[in-house]
Design a protein around this motif. Structure first.
Motif, mmCIF file in Angstrom:
data_model
loop_
_atom_site.group_PDB
_atom_site.id
_atom_site.type_symbol
_atom_site.label_atom_id
_atom_site.label_comp_id
_atom_site.label_asym_id
_atom_site.label_seq_id
_atom_site.Cartn_x
_atom_site.Cartn_y
_atom_site.Cartn_z
ATOM 1 N N GLY A 88 0.778 -1.232 0.000
ATOM 2 C CA GLY A 88 0.000 0.000 0.000
ATOM 3 C C GLY A 88 0.810 1.282 0.000
ATOM 4 N N PHE A 89 2.121 1.189 0.091
ATOM 5 C CA PHE A 89 2.951 2.392 0.057
ATOM 6 C C PHE A 89 3.141 2.853 -1.384
ATOM 7 N N SER A 90 3.472 4.130 -1.558
ATOM 8 C CA SER A 90 3.601 4.692 -2.896
ATOM 9 C C SER A 90 4.903 4.296 -3.583
ATOM 10 N N GLY A 91 5.876 3.861 -2.842
ATOM 11 C CA GLY A 91 7.149 3.466 -3.437
ATOM 12 C C GLY A 91 7.939 2.574 -2.503
ATOM 13 N N MET A 92 8.994 1.985 -3.064
ATOM 14 C CA MET A 92 9.817 1.056 -2.304
ATOM 15 C C MET A 92 10.527 1.750 -1.140
ATOM 16 N N LEU A 93 11.037 2.950 -1.355
ATOM 17 C CA LEU A 93 11.747 3.633 -0.275
ATOM 18 C C LEU A 93 10.817 4.004 0.874
ATOM 19 N N GLN A 94 9.600 4.426 0.550
ATOM 20 C CA GLN A 94 8.630 4.741 1.596
ATOM 21 C C GLN A 94 8.302 3.482 2.402
ATOM 22 N N PHE A 95 8.054 2.400 1.694
ATOM 23 C CA PHE A 95 7.763 1.115 2.354
ATOM 24 C C PHE A 95 8.909 0.697 3.267
ATOM 25 N N LYS A 96 10.122 0.686 2.727
ATOM 26 C CA LYS A 96 11.279 0.250 3.504
ATOM 27 C C LYS A 96 11.519 1.158 4.702
ATOM 28 N N THR A 97 11.337 2.453 4.507
ATOM 29 C CA THR A 97 11.570 3.423 5.580
ATOM 30 C C THR A 97 10.636 3.190 6.758
ATOM 31 N N TRP A 98 9.354 3.036 6.483
ATOM 32 C CA TRP A 98 8.397 2.869 7.569
ATOM 33 C C TRP A 98 8.492 1.493 8.221
ATOM 34 N N PHE A 99 8.754 0.467 7.439
ATOM 35 C CA PHE A 99 8.912 -0.861 8.037
ATOM 36 C C PHE A 99 10.182 -0.921 8.891
ATOM 37 N N ALA A 100 11.259 -0.302 8.416
ATOM 38 C CA ALA A 100 12.491 -0.260 9.208
ATOM 39 C C ALA A 100 12.276 0.529 10.496
ATOM 40 N N THR A 101 11.493 1.593 10.427
ATOM 41 C CA THR A 101 11.197 2.382 11.619
ATOM 42 C C THR A 101 10.374 1.558 12.610
ATOM 43 N N ALA A 102 9.396 0.823 12.121
ATOM 44 C CA ALA A 102 8.606 -0.055 12.995
ATOM 45 C C ALA A 102 9.512 -1.105 13.643
ATOM 46 N N ALA A 103 10.426 -1.680 12.875
ATOM 47 C CA ALA A 103 11.351 -2.678 13.425
ATOM 48 C C ALA A 103 12.232 -2.053 14.498
ATOM 49 N N LEU A 104 12.693 -0.833 14.259
ATOM 50 C CA LEU A 104 13.536 -0.168 15.254
ATOM 51 C C LEU A 104 12.765 0.064 16.553
ATOM 52 N N VAL A 105 11.508 0.483 16.453
ATOM 53 C CA VAL A 105 10.681 0.669 17.656
ATOM 54 C C VAL A 105 10.550 -0.658 18.405
ATOM 55 N N LEU A 106 10.302 -1.729 17.676
ATOM 56 C CA LEU A 106 10.169 -3.048 18.315
ATOM 57 C C LEU A 106 11.478 -3.499 18.960
ATOM 58 N N VAL A 107 12.590 -3.166 18.346
ATOM 59 C CA VAL A 107 13.883 -3.545 18.922
ATOM 60 C C VAL A 107 14.178 -2.701 20.164
ATOM 61 N N VAL A 108 13.728 -1.461 20.186
ATOM 62 C CA VAL A 108 13.848 -0.668 21.416
ATOM 63 C C VAL A 108 13.026 -1.326 22.527
ATOM 64 N N VAL A 109 11.834 -1.820 22.196
ATOM 65 C CA VAL A 109 11.030 -2.574 23.169
ATOM 66 C C VAL A 109 11.825 -3.792 23.640
ATOM 67 N N GLN A 110 12.516 -4.444 22.744
ATOM 68 C CA GLN A 110 13.354 -5.589 23.109
ATOM 69 C C GLN A 110 14.405 -5.206 24.138
ATOM 70 N N VAL A 111 15.089 -4.099 23.893
ATOM 71 C CA VAL A 111 16.145 -3.658 24.806
ATOM 72 C C VAL A 111 15.557 -3.325 26.187
ATOM 73 N N VAL A 112 14.465 -2.574 26.196
ATOM 74 C CA VAL A 112 13.852 -2.180 27.471
ATOM 75 C C VAL A 112 13.366 -3.407 28.247
ATOM 76 N N THR A 113 12.687 -4.319 27.552
ATOM 77 C CA THR A 113 12.184 -5.505 28.256
ATOM 78 C C THR A 113 13.322 -6.413 28.720
ATOM 79 N N ALA A 114 14.388 -6.510 27.940
ATOM 80 C CA ALA A 114 15.538 -7.312 28.372
ATOM 81 C C ALA A 114 16.169 -6.703 29.621
ATOM 82 N N LEU A 115 16.347 -5.393 29.610
ATOM 83 C CA LEU A 115 16.906 -4.733 30.796
ATOM 84 C C LEU A 115 16.008 -4.952 32.010
#
Length: 185
Positions: A45-72
């Motif tokens: 549903g994104f308008s282009g590959m870079l937009q798609f990759k950017t937002w999915f990578a951002t979502a992954a980064l947020v989830l990995v921050v959750v990983q760090v916080v929960t691990a700590l």
């Protein structure tokens, strides 16, 4: 611990790191020798590959921050948080699984559509960090199975996963956001 046990422990840990390094190198070699398709596999549903990759990578980064916080929190290293409630462990595992699911289509696009590129220093750092991320992730997942691993193993491997994903995000999503604003689609 006996010398034999120490040797097995070291061998198992070295094997985990070597398998991760092999994954990183294999991805880099594939990305370099593969002829990039230069078109998206899918856009969700994104308008282009870079937009798609950017937002999915951002979502992954947020989830990995959750990983760090929960691990700590699970290991009693989150200042002022007290003992972790029972839901923190499952939240850690679910956020990690979701991060992996979210980042996989990004990696597929990077490798298949764009390949391992050396067109600029930013792109080289991004390409190398992306490969190292998956190598570190592989080592961390295998390291979870090592019952005799030293106590520093998982924090070090998890830190490598986090650090390399941050570098990947800085050299891609942040770069994209600073050039185009925050396009939502």
């Amino acid at each position: 611990m006996t010398t034999v046990e120490s040797g097995r422990r070291s061998t198992a840990l070295a094997a985990v790191v070597l398998v991760g390094a092999a994954v990183a190198v294999a991805l880099g070699v594939y990305g370099r020798v593969h002829d990039p398709a230069l078109k998206p596999l899918f856009l969700f549903g994104f308008s282009g590959m870079l937009q798609f990759k950017t937002w999915f990578a951002t979502a992954a980064l947020v989830l990995v921050v959750v990983q760090v916080v929960t691990a700590l929190w699970m290991w009693g290293r989150l200042p002022g948080a007290g003992a972790a409630p029972g839901w923190v462990g499952p939240a850690h595992r679910v956020s990690g699984a979701l991060a992996f699911v979210v980042i996989m289509p990004v990696a597929l696009h990077c490798l298949w559509s764009l390949g391992f590129s050396t067109s600029s220093p930013r792109v080289v750092v991004h390409s190398v960090a992306g490969c190292v991320f998956y190598g570190a992730y592989t080592s961390k997942m295998l390291g979870l199975r090592l019952r005799t691993a030293p106590g520093w193993t998982l924090p070090l491997l998890g830190g490598a996963v986090f650090a390399t994903l941050v570098v990947v995000w800085l050299t891609s999503a942040l770069w994209f956001f600073t050039r185009s604003g925050l396009p939502l689609t």
